[in-house]
Design a protein around this motif. Sequence first.
Motif, PDB file in Angstrom:
ATOM      1  N   VAL A 190       0.841  -1.203   0.000  1.00  0.00           N
ATOM      2  CA  VAL A 190       0.000   0.000   0.000  1.00  0.00           C
ATOM      3  C   VAL A 190       0.873   1.249   0.000  1.00  0.00           C
ATOM      4  O   VAL A 190       0.597   2.220  -0.729  1.00  0.00           O
ATOM      5  N   ALA A 191       1.935   1.232   0.792  1.00  0.00           N
ATOM      6  CA  ALA A 191       2.822   2.398   0.860  1.00  0.00           C
ATOM      7  C   ALA A 191       3.475   2.670  -0.498  1.00  0.00           C
ATOM      8  O   ALA A 191       3.590   3.827  -0.919  1.00  0.00           O
ATOM      9  N   ARG A 192       3.888   1.621  -1.182  1.00  0.00           N
ATOM     10  CA  ARG A 192       4.502   1.800  -2.503  1.00  0.00           C
ATOM     11  C   ARG A 192       3.478   2.293  -3.511  1.00  0.00           C
ATOM     12  O   ARG A 192       3.756   3.178  -4.330  1.00  0.00           O
ATOM     13  N   ALA A 193       2.267   1.710  -3.476  1.00  0.00           N
ATOM     14  CA  ALA A 193       1.241   2.117  -4.431  1.00  0.00           C
ATOM     15  C   ALA A 193       0.825   3.564  -4.221  1.00  0.00           C
ATOM     16  O   ALA A 193       0.535   4.288  -5.185  1.00  0.00           O
ATOM     17  N   ALA A 194       0.802   4.008  -2.952  1.00  0.00           N
ATOM     18  CA  ALA A 194       0.400   5.383  -2.659  1.00  0.00           C
ATOM     19  C   ALA A 194       1.385   6.396  -3.217  1.00  0.00           C
ATOM     20  O   ALA A 194       1.044   7.572  -3.391  1.00  0.00           O
TER      21      ALA A 194
END
Length: 255
Positions: A190-194
Amino acid sequence: MDSVAIMLAIIVPTIAAILGFAYWYRASNPRAEYRPDWAYSGRVELVVWAIPALTIILLGGVAWIGSHQLDPARPVEGTGPPIRIQVVSLDWKWLFIYPDQRVASVNTLTVPIGSPLQFELTSSSVMNAFFIPQLGSMIYTMNGMVTRLQLRADNEGTYQGLSAHFSGDGFPDMMFDVHVVSQMGFTDWVARAAKSSEAMNAESYVKLARQSVDDAKRTYRLDDPLLFQAVATQHIPAGPGPSLDREAEVSPRSH
């Protein structure tokens, strides 16, 4: 198994009765009473009608209880926090929106192991069917409607999701990867996608919704958390669906 046991409770005594009657009323048995004027017995009628009626009631009860237990929208228990995922079937690709995490992905679904997965599904054009065989419960997606599905992944790994309903030329390639990762791995994803350079909003959605077979697996930051509602309520117009015009400009292999 319950249904089989209930039916065997009828079948086995019936077969035994056939054999018993055939043996008792054989020509060589002088004890068998011959009653040519017999016509009616209330006790026989009670047995003849009561047993099938009870069987139907029991089978109906088993079907009723089982159907509600297998309701796709029935919540499932899990070992992690629930994850809400909004799914849009496009021509011919899949869009996954994580409204609470404010990210989205195309043709790739990443979920944490053990968490209840709360799917809300709709279609951008024609009816389709969402199916992850290893997790179970195929369910339809329809434009202007929202269907709901509750799943849970119990083992880490990569699985194959697919479209289970013919929807035009690009249907055979309408598949997606399902990555089941640890809770920490999901947080990292999620952190990378954000931080993605690509944003998912109404403008980028309209471009994505154009008919094409898109083999790329991309992630987006979600700029519009109400995008799914706009698609489901048709505030964003539905796509045209597969064309019967074989000379149509749109090619399934265009990107």
